[in-house]
Motif scaffolding. Structure first.
Motif, PDB file in Angstrom:
ATOM      1  N   PRO A 144      12.711  -0.068  -3.839  1.00 47.20           N
ATOM      2  CA  PRO A 144      12.373   0.759  -4.989  1.00 47.20           C
ATOM      3  C   PRO A 144      13.578   1.566  -5.452  1.00 47.20           C
ATOM      4  O   PRO A 144      14.641   1.538  -4.824  1.00 47.20           O
ATOM      5  CB  PRO A 144      11.267   1.673  -4.438  1.00 47.20           C
ATOM      6  CG  PRO A 144      11.581   1.789  -2.978  1.00 47.20           C
ATOM      7  CD  PRO A 144      12.162   0.456  -2.574  1.00 47.20           C
ATOM      8  N   GLY A 145      13.411   2.283  -6.556  1.00 50.21           N
ATOM      9  CA  GLY A 145      14.495   3.088  -7.094  1.00 50.21           C
ATOM     10  C   GLY A 145      15.127   2.429  -8.304  1.00 50.21           C
ATOM     11  O   GLY A 145      14.515   1.596  -8.974  1.00 50.21           O
ATOM     12  N   LYS A 146      16.364   2.799  -8.578  1.00 50.99           N
ATOM     13  CA  LYS A 146      17.092   2.295  -9.753  1.00 50.99           C
ATOM     14  C   LYS A 146      18.441   1.770  -9.310  1.00 50.99           C
ATOM     15  O   LYS A 146      19.269   2.557  -8.842  1.00 50.99           O
ATOM     16  CB  LYS A 146      17.265   3.421 -10.766  1.00 50.99           C
ATOM     17  CG  LYS A 146      17.965   3.005 -12.051  1.00 50.99           C
ATOM     18  CD  LYS A 146      18.075   4.173 -13.003  1.00 50.99           C
ATOM     19  CE  LYS A 146      18.778   3.788 -14.297  1.00 50.99           C
ATOM     20  NZ  LYS A 146      18.902   4.927 -15.228  1.00 50.99           N
ATOM     21  N   PRO A 147      18.666   0.440  -9.406  1.00 47.83           N
ATOM     22  CA  PRO A 147      17.736  -0.594  -9.876  1.00 47.83           C
ATOM     23  C   PRO A 147      16.694  -0.924  -8.814  1.00 47.83           C
ATOM     24  O   PRO A 147      16.806  -0.502  -7.672  1.00 47.83           O
ATOM     25  CB  PRO A 147      18.658  -1.795 -10.114  1.00 47.83           C
ATOM     26  CG  PRO A 147      19.735  -1.625  -9.065  1.00 47.83           C
ATOM     27  CD  PRO A 147      19.967  -0.126  -8.983  1.00 47.83           C
ATOM     28  N   GLY A 148      15.690  -1.703  -9.202  1.00 49.83           N
ATOM     29  CA  GLY A 148      14.687  -2.178  -8.265  1.00 49.83           C
ATOM     30  C   GLY A 148      14.923  -3.644  -7.953  1.00 49.83           C
ATOM     31  O   GLY A 148      15.253  -4.429  -8.849  1.00 49.83           O
ATOM     32  N   ILE A 149      14.780  -3.998  -6.698  1.00 51.93           N
ATOM     33  CA  ILE A 149      15.019  -5.380  -6.269  1.00 51.93           C
ATOM     34  C   ILE A 149      13.823  -5.864  -5.456  1.00 51.93           C
ATOM     35  O   ILE A 149      13.307  -5.126  -4.617  1.00 51.93           O
ATOM     36  CB  ILE A 149      16.300  -5.487  -5.428  1.00 51.93           C
ATOM     37  CG1 ILE A 149      17.528  -5.238  -6.310  1.00 51.93           C
ATOM     38  CG2 ILE A 149      16.419  -6.844  -4.752  1.00 51.93           C
ATOM     39  CD1 ILE A 149      18.832  -5.204  -5.549  1.00 51.93           C
ATOM     40  N   VAL A 150      13.395  -7.082  -5.720  1.00 50.33           N
ATOM     41  CA  VAL A 150      12.320  -7.703  -4.952  1.00 50.33           C
ATOM     42  C   VAL A 150      12.751  -9.123  -4.600  1.00 50.33           C
ATOM     43  O   VAL A 150      13.231  -9.858  -5.465  1.00 50.33           O
ATOM     44  CB  VAL A 150      10.994  -7.753  -5.741  1.00 50.33           C
ATOM     45  CG1 VAL A 150       9.902  -8.413  -4.893  1.00 50.33           C
ATOM     46  CG2 VAL A 150      10.558  -6.365  -6.176  1.00 50.33           C
ATOM     47  N   CYS A 151      12.593  -9.487  -3.343  1.00 47.63           N
ATOM     48  CA  CYS A 151      12.820 -10.861  -2.908  1.00 47.63           C
ATOM     49  C   CYS A 151      11.545 -11.370  -2.263  1.00 47.63           C
ATOM     50  O   CYS A 151      10.998 -10.715  -1.367  1.00 47.63           O
ATOM     51  CB  CYS A 151      13.978 -10.936  -1.915  1.00 47.63           C
ATOM     52  SG  CYS A 151      14.176 -12.573  -1.141  1.00 47.63           S
ATOM     53  N   VAL A 152      11.038 -12.504  -2.718  1.00 44.57           N
ATOM     54  CA  VAL A 152       9.886 -13.145  -2.082  1.00 44.57           C
ATOM     55  C   VAL A 152      10.253 -14.580  -1.751  1.00 44.57           C
ATOM     56  O   VAL A 152      10.981 -15.240  -2.504  1.00 44.57           O
ATOM     57  CB  VAL A 152       8.618 -13.114  -2.972  1.00 44.57           C
ATOM     58  CG1 VAL A 152       8.055 -11.710  -3.057  1.00 44.57           C
ATOM     59  CG2 VAL A 152       8.897 -13.664  -4.363  1.00 44.57           C
ATOM     60  N   GLU A 153       9.758 -15.062  -0.615  1.00 42.29           N
ATOM     61  CA  GLU A 153      10.032 -16.433  -0.199  1.00 42.29           C
ATOM     62  C   GLU A 153       8.793 -17.015   0.450  1.00 42.29           C
ATOM     63  O   GLU A 153       8.000 -16.308   1.077  1.00 42.29           O
ATOM     64  CB  GLU A 153      11.213 -16.468   0.776  1.00 42.29           C
ATOM     65  CG  GLU A 153      11.006 -15.636   2.024  1.00 42.29           C
ATOM     66  CD  GLU A 153      12.159 -15.698   3.008  1.00 42.29           C
ATOM     67  OE1 GLU A 153      13.230 -16.240   2.656  1.00 42.29           O
ATOM     68  OE2 GLU A 153      11.996 -15.218   4.146  1.00 42.29           O
TER      69      GLU A 153
ATOM     70  N   ALA B 151      12.077  -1.712   1.678  1.00 42.79           N
ATOM     71  CA  ALA B 151      13.318  -1.307   2.339  1.00 42.79           C
ATOM     72  C   ALA B 151      13.963  -0.146   1.585  1.00 42.79           C
ATOM     73  O   ALA B 151      14.134  -0.208   0.367  1.00 42.79           O
ATOM     74  CB  ALA B 151      14.285  -2.488   2.416  1.00 42.79           C
ATOM     75  N   MET B 152      14.301   0.904   2.313  1.00 45.97           N
ATOM     76  CA  MET B 152      14.970   2.072   1.739  1.00 45.97           C
ATOM     77  C   MET B 152      16.346   2.194   2.386  1.00 45.97           C
ATOM     78  O   MET B 152      16.490   2.047   3.605  1.00 45.97           O
ATOM     79  CB  MET B 152      14.157   3.338   2.016  1.00 45.97           C
ATOM     80  CG  MET B 152      12.685   3.238   1.615  1.00 45.97           C
ATOM     81  SD  MET B 152      12.420   3.430  -0.155  1.00 45.97           S
ATOM     82  CE  MET B 152      12.446   5.213  -0.281  1.00 45.97           C
ATOM     83  N   PHE B 153      17.371   2.492   1.579  1.00 47.35           N
ATOM     84  CA  PHE B 153      18.736   2.573   2.085  1.00 47.35           C
ATOM     85  C   PHE B 153      19.349   3.913   1.677  1.00 47.35           C
ATOM     86  O   PHE B 153      19.982   4.031   0.632  1.00 47.35           O
ATOM     87  CB  PHE B 153      19.577   1.407   1.547  1.00 47.35           C
ATOM     88  CG  PHE B 153      18.996   0.050   1.857  1.00 47.35           C
ATOM     89  CD1 PHE B 153      19.084  -0.479   3.132  1.00 47.35           C
ATOM     90  CD2 PHE B 153      18.324  -0.675   0.873  1.00 47.35           C
ATOM     91  CE1 PHE B 153      18.536  -1.721   3.419  1.00 47.35           C
ATOM     92  CE2 PHE B 153      17.781  -1.917   1.147  1.00 47.35           C
ATOM     93  CZ  PHE B 153      17.885  -2.442   2.428  1.00 47.35           C
ATOM     94  N   ASP B 154      19.100   4.925   2.498  1.00 50.07           N
ATOM     95  CA  ASP B 154      19.658   6.267   2.302  1.00 50.07           C
ATOM     96  C   ASP B 154      19.463   6.754   0.866  1.00 50.07           C
ATOM     97  O   ASP B 154      20.439   6.903   0.113  1.00 50.07           O
ATOM     98  CB  ASP B 154      21.147   6.273   2.665  1.00 50.07           C
ATOM     99  CG  ASP B 154      21.726   7.690   2.698  1.00 50.07           C
ATOM    100  OD1 ASP B 154      20.944   8.647   2.827  1.00 50.07           O
ATOM    101  OD2 ASP B 154      22.959   7.834   2.588  1.00 50.07           O
TER     102      ASP B 154
ATOM    103  N   HIS C  33      18.263   6.573  -6.008  1.00 49.20           N
ATOM    104  CA  HIS C  33      19.383   5.648  -5.900  1.00 49.20           C
ATOM    105  C   HIS C  33      19.594   5.294  -4.429  1.00 49.20           C
ATOM    106  O   HIS C  33      19.554   6.165  -3.564  1.00 49.20           O
ATOM    107  CB  HIS C  33      20.663   6.262  -6.478  1.00 49.20           C
ATOM    108  CG  HIS C  33      20.624   6.423  -7.967  1.00 49.20           C
ATOM    109  ND1 HIS C  33      20.933   5.403  -8.842  1.00 49.20           N
ATOM    110  CD2 HIS C  33      20.297   7.488  -8.739  1.00 49.20           C
ATOM    111  CE1 HIS C  33      20.798   5.829 -10.088  1.00 49.20           C
ATOM    112  NE2 HIS C  33      20.420   7.092 -10.052  1.00 49.20           N
ATOM    113  N   MET C  34      19.809   4.012  -4.162  1.00 48.73           N
ATOM    114  CA  MET C  34      19.993   3.557  -2.797  1.00 48.73           C
ATOM    115  C   MET C  34      21.480   3.304  -2.507  1.00 48.73           C
ATOM    116  O   MET C  34      22.267   3.062  -3.415  1.00 48.73           O
ATOM    117  CB  MET C  34      19.189   2.261  -2.564  1.00 48.73           C
ATOM    118  CG  MET C  34      17.695   2.418  -2.780  1.00 48.73           C
ATOM    119  SD  MET C  34      16.927   3.548  -1.608  1.00 48.73           S
ATOM    120  CE  MET C  34      15.308   3.776  -2.389  1.00 48.73           C
ATOM    121  N   ASP C  35      21.833   3.377  -1.238  1.00 46.94           N
ATOM    122  CA  ASP C  35      23.191   3.087  -0.798  1.00 46.94           C
ATOM    123  C   ASP C  35      23.399   1.572  -0.843  1.00 46.94           C
ATOM    124  O   ASP C  35      22.851   0.837  -0.018  1.00 46.94           O
ATOM    125  CB  ASP C  35      23.402   3.619   0.620  1.00 46.94           C
ATOM    126  CG  ASP C  35      24.844   3.482   1.094  1.00 46.94           C
ATOM    127  OD1 ASP C  35      25.453   2.421   0.833  1.00 46.94           O
ATOM    128  OD2 ASP C  35      25.353   4.418   1.729  1.00 46.94           O
TER     129      ASP C  35
END
Length: 300
Positions: free
Chosen positions: A196-205, A261-264, A272-274
């Motif tokens: 989540p956040g800006k930008p947002g990323i989603v990966c599905v498989e 997943a959250m990255f700092d 905003h994520m790291d």
């Protein structure tokens, strides 16, 4: 009209819809906080003050019962722009009985109808009524154009496709959307992650059909911008029931289960994520090359 007048009209329509569709199986408000902020704005705003940035969003679920539709359910997804009803709301129709072609056609025809007859007026009820009157016609067209099923012998080789979709969004803040992403991936048996956040990323498989279903659900939600930035499709060759599988779908997965997943998180809103941590995460999963696809730079 002013922002206050627009907001008053929106609040009045939400209250009308709530009274007409009292059950949660009929109408579901996906962001109660946005509705509370809208109500507070209407009751307390001063002239010229801009409305809150979060906008009411809701689903209306209805069933049609006829010899053709057989209690078919359709879902109307709606979100209000700040200037509604001077501009049209973001309305999307979803119905599992429609082919992709008919899904696109009914959406186009609905938008044309609303633009011609409802611009400047509250129009959600008009949209519901129009879909009820016209959905059977589109379902009939879907049935008439559906390809005949192919008969395959037991000895015939069947093919299954494994897909991995890398989805990019301008941002992912809304708690309801984040919940949908987690629940839909679990329901469809997909692995991957969402950031989540800006930008947002989603990966599905997972199975291609499940990935496509996930994407069809996600893309009709209200987004500032969302796209499939990259996709991977791998055909699996499977022999008959008495033969061994050449390659298994699960062996191609790079993720175990699905997680947010959250990255700092940092920034004024903590949105905003790291990206360095994101790169390391992708590198550990063996897919760091997608970092450059997303951001146009090589990670470190």
């Amino acid at each position: 009209m002013s922002y206050t007048e627009w907001a008053e009209s929106q609040l009045a329509e939400v209250e009308l819809l709530t009274s007409m569709f009292p059950g949660q199986d009929e109408l579901e408000l996906t962001d109660q906080l946005a509705l509370a902020e809208l109500r507070s704005y209407v009751e307390n705003s001063t002239s010229g003050e801009k409305p809150p940035p979060s906008r009411p969003q809701f689903f209306i679920k209805q069933r049609l019962d006829s010899s053709v539709t057989n209690e078919t359910e359709f879902i109307l997804t709606c979100a209000y722009p700040s200037e509604y009803p001077s501009v049209l709301p973001d309305i999307t129709v979803r119905c599992s009985a429609l082919s992709r072609a008919q899904q696109t056609e009914i959406q186009t025809d609905l938008n044309k109808y609303l633009m011609k007859n409802c611009l400047g007026d509250l129009c959600v009820l008009a949209a519901v009524d129009w879909v009820k009157e016209n959905l059977e016609h589109f379902i009939k067209k879907s049935l008439s154009t559906a390809p005949a099923p192919k008969l395959e012998s037991a000895s015939q080789t069947t093919q299954e496709v494994f897909s991995r979709l890398w989805i990019y969004s301008h941002h992912i803040y809304n708690k309801s959307k984040r919940k949908n992403i987690l629940e839909w991936s679990k329901e469809l048996g997909l692995s991957g992650f969402s950031m989540p956040g800006k930008p947002g990323i989603v990966c599905v498989e997972g199975p291609q059909s499940a990935c496509e279903e996930f994407w069809s659900r996600v893309k009709v939600l209200t987004w500032k911008k969302i796209m499939i930035r990259h996709r991977e499709d791998i055909t699996l060759n499977r022999q008959g029931d008495d033969s061994n599988t050449v390659e298994s779908l699960d062996s191609l997965r790079k993720f175990t289960g699905f997680e947010e997943a959250m990255f700092d998180p940092h920034g004024n809103r903590g949105n905003h994520m790291d990206l360095g941590q994101l790169y390391q995460f992708l590198n550990e999963k063996g897919c760091c090359d997608v970092f450059q696809i997303y951001f146009g730079i090589e990670g470190r």
